[in-house]
Scaffold this motif. Sequence first.
Motif, PDB file in Angstrom:
ATOM      1  N   UNK A 443       0.845  -1.208   0.000  1.00  0.00           N
ATOM      2  CA  UNK A 443       0.000   0.000   0.000  1.00  0.00           C
ATOM      3  C   UNK A 443       0.873   1.249   0.000  1.00  0.00           C
ATOM      4  N   UNK A 444       1.940   1.190   0.770  1.00  0.00           N
ATOM      5  CA  UNK A 444       2.837   2.350   0.802  1.00  0.00           C
ATOM      6  C   UNK A 444       3.452   2.574  -0.588  1.00  0.00           C
ATOM      7  N   UNK A 445       3.856   1.472  -1.225  1.00  0.00           N
ATOM      8  CA  UNK A 445       4.453   1.602  -2.558  1.00  0.00           C
ATOM      9  C   UNK A 445       3.457   2.217  -3.540  1.00  0.00           C
ATOM     10  N   UNK A 446       2.193   1.760  -3.460  1.00  0.00           N
ATOM     11  CA  UNK A 446       1.169   2.309  -4.368  1.00  0.00           C
ATOM     12  C   UNK A 446       1.002   3.811  -4.149  1.00  0.00           C
ATOM     13  N   UNK A 447       1.015   4.185  -2.856  1.00  0.00           N
ATOM     14  CA  UNK A 447       0.836   5.603  -2.545  1.00  0.00           C
ATOM     15  C   UNK A 447       2.031   6.419  -3.025  1.00  0.00           C
TER      16      UNK A 447
END
Length: 524
Positions: A443-447
């Motif tokens: 999720x952090x990578x997507x953000x």
Amino acid sequence: MDLNKVAKWSRILVLVGLLIWVTYESYMHQVLGGGKAPSIHALCPYGALESLYTLLLTGSFIKKIYSGTVVLLVLTVALAVLFRRSFCGLLCPFGALQEVFAKLGQKIFKKRFIIPQKIDQIFRYLKYVVLVLTVGMAWYYGSLWMAPYDPYAAFSHISVISSSIEEDPLVIFGFILLFITVAGSFFYDRFFCKYLCPAGAFYAIIAKISPTKIERNDSLCIHCKKCDKSCPVNIEIEKEERITTAECINCNDCVLACPVKGALEVKVARKTVHPIVMVILVVGLFFGTIGIAQLTDNFQILPLAVAQGEVIPIYEVKGYNTIEEATTLTGLTLEEVYQQLAIPKSVPKETQFKQISALVPEYSFDQAKANAGGSEAEGAASTPGTIDVSGIKGSMTIQEAMDSLSMASKDFYALFKIPETVPPQTILKEIVNLSPGYDFQQIKDELSVSASTEAPENTSGTVDVSAIKGSMTIQEAMDSLSMEAKEFYVLFKIPETVPPQTILKEIVNISPGYDFQQIKDSLQ
Ligand code: SF4
Ligand code: SF4
């Protein structure tokens, strides 16, 4: 002057006074809202015990708990150490409520009922189970988990039973328990205190180390059993020389009922103390400490008012705010408040948001806030491009991460797609243990990716915005470009507080200085 009578009536007056005051505050809380009158949770020391884990771990309180609640907890713990369960016997409004109904019951039935000893002894352990369960769940979830089941909280909502149940059907259990408590108290004194109260159980454990005891002098005792008959928690005083049981609530009724001077006394560290002195000490310490905490600004029981000059997003106004107050809180004009929260013009500006649905049944305040960027959390999730999440590490707790981004909890949970049940003290990379399948790093990578790819200058080259007209609503424009809200808002630099039904060229009315045409031109 008969000091025994003074002691007896002083205790009753203090208890009834506190019950009346708490009832009044609870009513005002419903009428004026949480910003102006404290909730029962803020006034009950047990709430601070439920908040303790979160407080120690993150330095913040769980919802509805404030510094004043912690002062009450520390104070009542100190009272339990010094004078046993004197909070229960002399200060607890819910204990007072039970005494009122017990007295009524005794007037009607002309006797005090007693549950058979074997059942009574087993049931008394229930309150310790309730203690472990409610504190454990509150610490685990970082919230007042027991609130819907709490009969004391139900008592404070008695003026709004139907809307409380509509809001959260689980509160039915709280009202049922309240009914059981009141009905039980008619027949059995201090019914809830004896069997179910987790706060009483907590103070009972601490009271074990207290130097305060009731002592019976066997050589003077005439075994009339008047002490036994007067004890609201059914302790067999006449059989003991020292009352050391954790069940004693330090009401001192037994001492006052004893007809022989010196046969039954309250002792603090082996020194005899008259019950009136006990009342003065306990009440004085309690209100004196609260007074000092108030004077030194350490007794907050209400949410902090928005500082002068500061504004909050429209979706953060509360149900107890009036439409008119929202203008001060948000810095918007009255017309903008009506427009952004889709309030029918017929609703007077003095109306509280939570009361609009009483005038316009189809109106939903929560939905209106969600549309304005609120609870459905598009607010945060819609603008990842503006939030740099690179500093957020998996080793941080949710609370630490929220603090580092200065984000409201609901925005952060939405942005990182964290289930609401995960407590804020959870370490981010350990959320997966509570919510299987959750992948913080992904999720952090997507953000991070969306942050780097959604900047207008990067996307403008790939999006043809020529078809977007100022007369379109934001929603129509998003649909025509087949874009996600978060991408569109970032691309057109639209503040997240602007609702999607706003016409593009009218955004300037909500966000002064916004120039749709100029932004569109820069994208072409
Ligand atoms: S046992 Fe609970 S309800 Fe009873 S007096 Fe003590 S704190 Fe209040
Ligand atoms: S033993 Fe005496 S002081 Fe303790 S609860 Fe019973 S009556 Fe009150």
